[in-house]
Write a protein that holds these residues in place. Sequence first.
Motif, PDB file in Angstrom:
ATOM      1  N   UNK A 120       0.841  -1.204   0.000  1.00  0.00           N
ATOM      2  CA  UNK A 120       0.000   0.000   0.000  1.00  0.00           C
ATOM      3  C   UNK A 120       0.875   1.252   0.000  1.00  0.00           C
ATOM      4  N   UNK A 121       0.512   2.207  -0.842  1.00  0.00           N
ATOM      5  CA  UNK A 121       1.262   3.466  -0.945  1.00  0.00           C
ATOM      6  C   UNK A 121       1.057   4.289   0.334  1.00  0.00           C
ATOM      7  N   UNK A 122       2.125   4.921   0.822  1.00  0.00           N
ATOM      8  CA  UNK A 122       2.080   5.714   2.048  1.00  0.00           C
ATOM      9  C   UNK A 122       2.484   7.148   1.705  1.00  0.00           C
ATOM     10  N   UNK A 123       1.642   8.109   2.130  1.00  0.00           N
ATOM     11  CA  UNK A 123       1.885   9.525   1.828  1.00  0.00           C
ATOM     12  C   UNK A 123       1.756  10.362   3.091  1.00  0.00           C
ATOM     13  N   UNK A 124       2.474  11.480   3.111  1.00  0.00           N
ATOM     14  CA  UNK A 124       2.363  12.461   4.188  1.00  0.00           C
ATOM     15  C   UNK A 124       1.846  13.753   3.570  1.00  0.00           C
ATOM     16  N   UNK A 125       0.754  14.278   4.144  1.00  0.00           N
ATOM     17  CA  UNK A 125       0.182  15.554   3.704  1.00  0.00           C
ATOM     18  C   UNK A 125       0.392  16.552   4.834  1.00  0.00           C
ATOM     19  N   UNK A 126       1.340  17.439   4.662  1.00  0.00           N
ATOM     20  CA  UNK A 126       1.650  18.414   5.698  1.00  0.00           C
ATOM     21  C   UNK A 126       1.203  19.808   5.299  1.00  0.00           C
ATOM     22  N   UNK A 127       0.659  20.535   6.244  1.00  0.00           N
ATOM     23  CA  UNK A 127       0.243  21.911   6.007  1.00  0.00           C
ATOM     24  C   UNK A 127       1.458  22.764   5.680  1.00  0.00           C
ATOM     25  N   UNK A 128       1.261  23.759   4.829  1.00  0.00           N
ATOM     26  CA  UNK A 128       2.368  24.630   4.414  1.00  0.00           C
ATOM     27  C   UNK A 128       2.917  25.448   5.579  1.00  0.00           C
ATOM     28  N   UNK A 129       2.110  25.691   6.613  1.00  0.00           N
ATOM     29  CA  UNK A 129       2.545  26.519   7.737  1.00  0.00           C
ATOM     30  C   UNK A 129       3.291  25.730   8.798  1.00  0.00           C
ATOM     31  N   UNK A 134       9.140  15.631   9.370  1.00  0.00           N
ATOM     32  CA  UNK A 134      10.136  14.565   9.529  1.00  0.00           C
ATOM     33  C   UNK A 134       9.716  13.572  10.614  1.00  0.00           C
ATOM     34  N   UNK A 135       9.164  14.065  11.710  1.00  0.00           N
ATOM     35  CA  UNK A 135       8.680  13.174  12.771  1.00  0.00           C
ATOM     36  C   UNK A 135       7.566  12.265  12.250  1.00  0.00           C
ATOM     37  N   UNK A 136       6.693  12.804  11.416  1.00  0.00           N
ATOM     38  CA  UNK A 136       5.613  12.005  10.827  1.00  0.00           C
ATOM     39  C   UNK A 136       6.197  10.927   9.916  1.00  0.00           C
ATOM     40  N   UNK A 137       7.200  11.293   9.121  1.00  0.00           N
ATOM     41  CA  UNK A 137       7.819  10.327   8.214  1.00  0.00           C
ATOM     42  C   UNK A 137       8.555   9.234   8.995  1.00  0.00           C
ATOM     43  N   UNK A 138       9.237   9.589  10.067  1.00  0.00           N
ATOM     44  CA  UNK A 138       9.936   8.607  10.888  1.00  0.00           C
ATOM     45  C   UNK A 138       8.931   7.656  11.534  1.00  0.00           C
ATOM     46  N   UNK A 139       7.819   8.175  11.999  1.00  0.00           N
ATOM     47  CA  UNK A 139       6.784   7.331  12.601  1.00  0.00           C
ATOM     48  C   UNK A 139       6.258   6.322  11.593  1.00  0.00           C
ATOM     49  N   UNK A 140       6.018   6.767  10.366  1.00  0.00           N
ATOM     50  CA  UNK A 140       5.549   5.843   9.332  1.00  0.00           C
ATOM     51  C   UNK A 140       6.619   4.822   8.966  1.00  0.00           C
ATOM     52  N   UNK A 141       7.877   5.261   8.968  1.00  0.00           N
ATOM     53  CA  UNK A 141       8.967   4.342   8.660  1.00  0.00           C
ATOM     54  C   UNK A 141       9.085   3.270   9.749  1.00  0.00           C
ATOM     55  N   UNK A 142       8.914   3.659  11.006  1.00  0.00           N
ATOM     56  CA  UNK A 142       8.942   2.701  12.108  1.00  0.00           C
ATOM     57  C   UNK A 142       7.745   1.757  12.053  1.00  0.00           C
ATOM     58  N   UNK A 143       6.676   2.190  11.400  1.00  0.00           N
ATOM     59  CA  UNK A 143       5.487   1.347  11.254  1.00  0.00           C
ATOM     60  C   UNK A 143       5.658   0.297  10.168  1.00  0.00           C
ATOM     61  N   UNK A 144       6.706   0.431   9.362  1.00  0.00           N
ATOM     62  CA  UNK A 144       6.966  -0.566   8.325  1.00  0.00           C
ATOM     63  C   UNK A 144       6.777  -0.077   6.911  1.00  0.00           C
ATOM     64  N   UNK A 145       6.648   1.231   6.713  1.00  0.00           N
ATOM     65  CA  UNK A 145       6.484   1.772   5.362  1.00  0.00           C
ATOM     66  C   UNK A 145       7.832   1.786   4.649  1.00  0.00           C
ATOM     67  N   UNK A 146       7.963   1.062   3.530  1.00  0.00           N
ATOM     68  CA  UNK A 146       9.258   1.051   2.830  1.00  0.00           C
ATOM     69  C   UNK A 146       9.523   2.352   2.082  1.00  0.00           C
ATOM     70  N   UNK A 147       8.481   2.982   1.561  1.00  0.00           N
ATOM     71  CA  UNK A 147       8.613   4.255   0.835  1.00  0.00           C
ATOM     72  C   UNK A 147       7.530   5.200   1.318  1.00  0.00           C
ATOM     73  N   UNK A 148       7.888   6.467   1.452  1.00  0.00           N
ATOM     74  CA  UNK A 148       6.931   7.472   1.906  1.00  0.00           C
ATOM     75  C   UNK A 148       6.984   8.636   0.935  1.00  0.00           C
ATOM     76  N   UNK A 149       5.822   9.040   0.434  1.00  0.00           N
ATOM     77  CA  UNK A 149       5.736  10.167  -0.478  1.00  0.00           C
ATOM     78  C   UNK A 149       5.181  11.399   0.216  1.00  0.00           C
ATOM     79  N   UNK A 150       5.498  12.560  -0.326  1.00  0.00           N
ATOM     80  CA  UNK A 150       4.977  13.822   0.189  1.00  0.00           C
ATOM     81  C   UNK A 150       3.928  14.357  -0.771  1.00  0.00           C
ATOM     82  N   UNK A 151       2.830  14.850  -0.231  1.00  0.00           N
ATOM     83  CA  UNK A 151       1.758  15.407  -1.057  1.00  0.00           C
ATOM     84  C   UNK A 151       1.929  16.908  -1.195  1.00  0.00           C
TER      85      UNK A 151
END
Length: 148
Positions: free
Chosen positions: A110-119, A126-143
């Motif tokens: 399953x594709x994993x993405x992070x949608x972060x507010x511009x502000x 980065x903390x959100x991406x690390x959390x997803x990586x620790x959850x087992x996401x091999x690749x993380x995209x930014x929206x």
Amino acid sequence: MRAVRPIRADRRKRRLVAEINVVPYIDVMLVLLVIFMITAPLLQTGVEIDLPDAAATPIADAGEAQEPLILSVNSQGEWYLNVGETPDQPLAREEVQRLASAVLRLNPDRRVLVAGDAAIDYGQIMQAMVTLQLSGAPEIGLMSDPER
């Protein structure tokens, strides 16, 4: 004397009419169609996030049947995951990690993405991406939103 004729002989046989009037059904169907056309875009919105604008090329959708796992971080730094019972409620980091790892165990592709507010600051993304990586996401995209 007058001859009495049988009563049934004078009556014509009545045929049953087996027609269904579909006009009311068509009216109801058109009203429902209009209602669903109006409400469908309203149901697709989730957490209100002002995505940054970028000239990135969109990811080609390879006909995936399921939507990607999206971790949203709003301008107040609250985290939202688009899975679970209440996707519009903010979650703690541990809860995001637990839910994301459960989803990724069921479907590791399953594709994993992070949608972060511009502000929001980069550290929280980065903390959100690390959390997803620790959850087992091999690749993380930014929206992002396309540049205007």
